[in-house]
Enzyme design. Structure first.
Site, short mmCIF file in Angstrom:
data_model
loop_
_atom_site.label_atom_id
_atom_site.label_comp_id
_atom_site.label_asym_id
_atom_site.label_seq_id
_atom_site.Cartn_x
_atom_site.Cartn_y
_atom_site.Cartn_z
N ALA A 197 0.90 -1.09 -0.11
CA ALA A 197 0.00 -0.05 0.04
C ALA A 197 0.85 1.16 -0.02
O ALA A 197 1.02 2.26 0.89
CB ALA A 197 -1.23 -0.02 1.19
N MET B 178 1.86 10.70 6.79
CA MET B 178 1.41 9.47 5.56
C MET B 178 1.57 8.22 6.36
O MET B 178 2.62 7.99 6.92
CB MET B 178 2.12 9.50 4.15
CG MET B 178 2.01 10.94 3.56
SD MET B 178 2.27 10.76 1.87
CE MET B 178 1.82 12.28 1.48
N HIS C 267 6.80 5.92 1.67
CA HIS C 267 7.70 4.74 1.48
C HIS C 267 8.43 5.09 0.14
O HIS C 267 9.51 4.84 -0.03
CB HIS C 267 6.74 3.59 0.93
CG HIS C 267 5.80 3.03 1.87
ND1 HIS C 267 4.39 2.92 1.84
CD2 HIS C 267 6.03 2.33 2.83
CE1 HIS C 267 3.92 2.35 2.90
NE2 HIS C 267 4.82 1.71 3.49
N HIS D 103 2.77 4.61 -0.13
CA HIS D 103 2.51 5.89 -0.50
C HIS D 103 3.80 6.77 -0.55
O HIS D 103 4.88 6.29 -0.43
CB HIS D 103 1.79 6.48 0.86
CG HIS D 103 2.23 6.11 2.40
ND1 HIS D 103 3.38 6.60 2.59
CD2 HIS D 103 1.84 5.09 3.21
CE1 HIS D 103 3.72 5.94 3.65
NE2 HIS D 103 2.83 5.24 3.98
#
Ligand code: PAF
Length: 282
Positions: A32, A184, A37, A34
């Protein structure tokens, strides 16, 4: 980008690369992906010859009743993002290969694993240390990259690396935030629009804490102020912890010093959110 699913093959690849004097940067993730990362991955790419990213939603770090089942999984979108950055390898193992029947070895970094998040997520850091140890043994990178948002996790991994004599440099990169300050996180996708808006109070509380510490207010008073700010937001269902801590021991600080960790964990609806800020006075 090659997708590797078998630990033995991943190990052979990185071993051969290291024999050819190539440096390996590793970014472990649960997918997942974002911008947080992606910032780690870009940094790994800049600082190493080869970048390996792993995606593995690690079952052993989720306690009973947590969000393991619903944790966002989207290999296709993640792969697109990784290809765009241009990494060499995605390690995407299956749980039954990493934890076969009868698996029974765990890594426990004592003491700091039981504080802050550890109090509310029993066994979480034992699961994190175990999977990171396994991934380090498979990939054997020169450098591994983690986000400061998971500050306690970075402390635990550094301690594990030191105690278990890994020859891996741990690099902690700054938290990436939305324009409204929200850190985030893959779990932000659980939030409704109004919850997202309410969650910005976390960053506001951190900033206020930083300001007060810099104006030499006692940490215990700053903790009270931070908690008061959070309590004023009606969408916050639970404050698990919020305050000023020693950045090395994670103990709550009463007296003034020159290095502080402000850390917060709250629940908005069913979503648990964490954030932190390091404050250094000179
Ligand atoms: O921070 C995470 O995403 C996870 O805890 C990690 C380090 C990938 C281990 O599963």
């Amino acid at each position: 980008m090659e997708i590797i699913r078998i630990p033995r093959i991943m190990r052979e690849i990185t071993k051969n690369l290291k024999n050819r004097a190539k440096s390996i940067g590793f970014v472990p993730t649960m997918g997942a992906l974002h911008d947080g990362h992606l910032s780690l991955i870009k940094r790994a790419k800049e600082e190493n010859d080869i970048t390996v990213v792993s995606i593995f939603v690690n079952p052993t770090q989720f306690a009973e009743g947590e969000d393991f089942e619903k944790y966002p999984r989207d290999l296709e979108t993640d792969s697109e993002k990784l290809k765009k950055i241009g990494i060499e390898y995605l390690f995407y193992p299956e749980a039954k290969i990493l934890y076969p029947n009868g698996y029974s070895t765990f890594v426990n970094v004592e003491n700091i694993s039981n504080k802050l998040c550890g109090k509310f997520r029993p066994g979480h850091f034992r699961g994190v240390a175990t999977i990171v140890c396994k991934l380090f043994n498979i990939i054997n990178p020169n450098r591994a990259y983690f986000g400061q948002k998971d500050y306690q996790q970075t402390l635990i991994i550094r301690k594990m690396v030191e105690d278990l004599n890994f020859d891996i440099e741990i690099i902690v990169c700054p938290t990436i935030r939305e324009s409204n300050g929200l850190a985030m996180s893959s779990r932000n996708s659980y939030l409704e629009e109004n919850e997202k808006k309410a969650a910005t109070v976390i960053y506001k509380a951190l900033l206020e804490g930083e300001k007060l510490l810099k104006s030499k207010i006692k940490p215990s008073e700053v903790t009270l102020k931070i908690q008061e700010i959070l309590r004023k937001e009606p969408m916050i269902k639970e404050i698990q912890y919020a305050g000023v801590y020693d950045p090395l021991t994670l103990d709550e600080l009463d007296e003034k010093t020159n290095k502080y960790l402000i850390a917060i964990a709250v629940k908005i609806g069913d979503t648990r959110l964490i954030d932190n800020m390091l404050v250094e006075l000179n």
